[in-house]
Write a protein that holds these residues in place. Structure first.
Motif, mmCIF file in Angstrom:
data_model
loop_
_atom_site.group_PDB
_atom_site.id
_atom_site.type_symbol
_atom_site.label_atom_id
_atom_site.label_comp_id
_atom_site.label_asym_id
_atom_site.label_seq_id
_atom_site.Cartn_x
_atom_site.Cartn_y
_atom_site.Cartn_z
ATOM 1 N N LEU A 1 0.861 -1.174 0.000
ATOM 2 C CA LEU A 1 0.000 0.000 0.000
ATOM 3 C C LEU A 1 0.896 1.222 0.000
ATOM 4 O O LEU A 1 1.733 1.392 0.897
ATOM 5 C CB LEU A 1 -0.907 0.008 1.233
ATOM 6 C CG LEU A 1 -1.796 1.245 1.413
ATOM 7 C CD1 LEU A 1 -2.800 1.345 0.257
ATOM 8 C CD2 LEU A 1 -2.529 1.195 2.749
ATOM 9 N N TRP A 2 0.762 2.066 -1.025
ATOM 10 C CA TRP A 2 1.638 3.224 -1.156
ATOM 11 C C TRP A 2 0.816 4.431 -1.566
ATOM 12 O O TRP A 2 -0.016 4.343 -2.466
ATOM 13 C CB TRP A 2 2.720 2.945 -2.198
ATOM 14 C CG TRP A 2 3.726 4.051 -2.331
ATOM 15 C CD1 TRP A 2 3.793 4.980 -3.318
ATOM 16 C CD2 TRP A 2 4.807 4.332 -1.444
ATOM 17 N NE1 TRP A 2 4.850 5.835 -3.095
ATOM 18 C CE2 TRP A 2 5.491 5.469 -1.949
ATOM 19 C CE3 TRP A 2 5.250 3.744 -0.253
ATOM 20 C CZ2 TRP A 2 6.607 6.017 -1.323
ATOM 21 C CZ3 TRP A 2 6.370 4.297 0.380
ATOM 22 C CH2 TRP A 2 7.028 5.410 -0.156
ATOM 23 N N THR A 3 1.027 5.550 -0.884
ATOM 24 C CA THR A 3 0.300 6.769 -1.210
ATOM 25 C C THR A 3 1.271 7.928 -1.342
ATOM 26 O O THR A 3 2.258 8.010 -0.599
ATOM 27 C CB THR A 3 -0.769 7.083 -0.128
ATOM 28 O OG1 THR A 3 -1.477 8.271 -0.510
ATOM 29 C CG2 THR A 3 -0.149 7.279 1.239
ATOM 30 N N THR A 4 1.016 8.801 -2.300
ATOM 31 C CA THR A 4 1.846 9.986 -2.502
ATOM 32 C C THR A 4 0.956 11.212 -2.621
ATOM 33 O O THR A 4 -0.202 11.121 -3.035
ATOM 34 C CB THR A 4 2.712 9.868 -3.775
ATOM 35 O OG1 THR A 4 1.848 9.709 -4.917
ATOM 36 C CG2 THR A 4 3.665 8.693 -3.682
ATOM 37 N N TYR A 5 1.534 12.347 -2.271
ATOM 38 C CA TYR A 5 0.818 13.608 -2.441
ATOM 39 C C TYR A 5 1.778 14.650 -2.987
ATOM 40 O O TYR A 5 2.838 14.907 -2.398
ATOM 41 C CB TYR A 5 0.228 14.098 -1.119
ATOM 42 C CG TYR A 5 -0.538 15.389 -1.282
ATOM 43 C CD1 TYR A 5 -1.769 15.413 -1.938
ATOM 44 C CD2 TYR A 5 -0.015 16.599 -0.812
ATOM 45 C CE1 TYR A 5 -2.474 16.604 -2.115
ATOM 46 C CE2 TYR A 5 -0.712 17.787 -0.990
ATOM 47 C CZ TYR A 5 -1.937 17.781 -1.646
ATOM 48 O OH TYR A 5 -2.623 18.953 -1.825
ATOM 49 N N ASP A 6 1.428 15.224 -4.151
ATOM 50 C CA ASP A 6 2.176 16.322 -4.748
ATOM 51 C C ASP A 6 1.493 17.628 -4.344
ATOM 52 O O ASP A 6 0.319 17.849 -4.666
ATOM 53 C CB ASP A 6 2.197 16.196 -6.275
ATOM 54 C CG ASP A 6 2.945 14.957 -6.739
ATOM 55 O OD1 ASP A 6 3.909 14.559 -6.067
ATOM 56 O OD2 ASP A 6 2.560 14.380 -7.774
ATOM 57 N N PHE A 7 2.205 18.474 -3.635
ATOM 58 C CA PHE A 7 1.626 19.714 -3.140
ATOM 59 C C PHE A 7 1.161 20.585 -4.303
ATOM 60 O O PHE A 7 1.863 20.764 -5.295
ATOM 61 C CB PHE A 7 2.637 20.459 -2.276
ATOM 62 C CG PHE A 7 2.946 19.757 -0.992
ATOM 63 C CD1 PHE A 7 2.064 19.821 0.083
ATOM 64 C CD2 PHE A 7 4.100 18.997 -0.855
ATOM 65 C CE1 PHE A 7 2.341 19.173 1.272
ATOM 66 C CE2 PHE A 7 4.385 18.336 0.323
ATOM 67 C CZ PHE A 7 3.500 18.414 1.385
ATOM 68 N N GLN A 8 -0.035 21.130 -4.145
ATOM 69 C CA GLN A 8 -0.648 21.907 -5.215
ATOM 70 C C GLN A 8 -0.408 23.410 -5.074
ATOM 71 O O GLN A 8 -0.609 24.162 -6.028
ATOM 72 C CB GLN A 8 -2.155 21.640 -5.231
ATOM 73 C CG GLN A 8 -2.524 20.175 -5.416
ATOM 74 C CD GLN A 8 -2.027 19.617 -6.740
ATOM 75 O OE1 GLN A 8 -2.493 20.014 -7.806
ATOM 76 N NE2 GLN A 8 -1.049 18.703 -6.676
ATOM 77 N N GLN A 9 0.013 23.867 -3.907
ATOM 78 C CA GLN A 9 0.267 25.284 -3.715
ATOM 79 C C GLN A 9 1.460 25.722 -4.570
ATOM 80 O O GLN A 9 2.457 25.017 -4.668
ATOM 81 C CB GLN A 9 0.547 25.588 -2.232
ATOM 82 C CG GLN A 9 -0.607 25.236 -1.310
ATOM 83 C CD GLN A 9 -0.547 23.790 -0.817
ATOM 84 O OE1 GLN A 9 0.103 22.954 -1.430
ATOM 85 N NE2 GLN A 9 -1.217 23.522 0.291
ATOM 86 N N MET A 10 1.376 26.897 -5.156
ATOM 87 C CA MET A 10 2.435 27.383 -6.032
ATOM 88 C C MET A 10 3.768 27.479 -5.299
ATOM 89 O O MET A 10 4.819 27.179 -5.864
ATOM 90 C CB MET A 10 2.056 28.746 -6.607
ATOM 91 C CG MET A 10 0.972 28.681 -7.666
ATOM 92 S SD MET A 10 1.454 27.629 -9.073
ATOM 93 C CE MET A 10 2.901 28.508 -9.665
#
Length: 202
Positions: free
Chosen positions: A109-118
């Motif tokens: 189980l692997w989760t990633t998050y790419d920050f959306q703030q400029m």
């Protein structure tokens, strides 16, 4: 020789993807080391049948989740004889046992998050669990290697032509064992960190 049949499907406008596959794998004529034998023998033969399920989800912008699960029934088909004097076993056939180092179940189980703030554009984080079921260190299935779950993480910065990733392994510093051999198994990675930089030439 591997046979596989599967179905892939997309849901929710591509935000949820599933892949289900049934497989059968047959291996023959590979070298195995038998307890009580002086040299390896090329009489390795086994067959596995199983199910693999993979799900990829993108619940919101920048967030991705990947889950994978495998369950299989794998048995040795070789009739080679093996002995282990310490365990009181003399010339027992290995037919019907499980091949060395092979687990019946495994999952990730692997989760990633790419920050959306400029201000944080290009930065991302990841967190994941890896599970492997129990296996055996010998052809007679006398020495069991326990199942384990390991927690990993990552911090990365990505641009069009280059990226830098900090991988953090075994965050809980769990003791577990991999690479079973006829005499035991090697310990897995302790808590560690690895920094990787990549450049892609255009």
């Amino acid at each position: 020789m591997q046979k596989e049949i599967g179905v892939k499907a997309d849901f929710l406008d591509g935000r949820l993807q599933t892949n289900v596959a049934l497989f059968e794998t047959e291996r023959k004529n590979y070298y195995i080391t038998l307890p009580g034998a002086l040299n390896p023998t090329p009489d390795g033969r086994d067959r596995s049948r199983g199910l693999e399920l993979e799900v990829t989800a993108r619940p919101m912008a920048g967030w991705s989740v990947l889950a994978n699960f495998v369950v299989q029934n794998v048995k040795v088909e070789s009739n080679a004889l093996a002995s282990n004097a310490q365990m009181g076993v003399i010339n027992r056939s290995i037919a019907g046992t499980r091949p060395t180092g092979v687990a019946r179940t495994g999952a990730r189980l692997w989760t990633t998050y790419d920050f959306q703030q400029m201000a944080l554009h290009g930065w991302g984080v990841g967190l994941g669990l890896t599970y492997k079921g129990d296996s055996y260190a010998d052809s007679l299935n006398l020495y069991r290697v326990p199942a384990y779950v390991v927690l990993d993480a990552a911090l990365y910065y990505r641009q069009k032509t280059w990226d830098v990733t900090l991988n953090l392994r075994n965050l809980t510093d769990k003791t577990y064992y991999i690479s079973p051999t006829f005499a035991g198994a090697l310990p897995g990675d302790t808590r560690s960190a690895m920094l990787t930089a990549r450049y892609r030439f255009q």
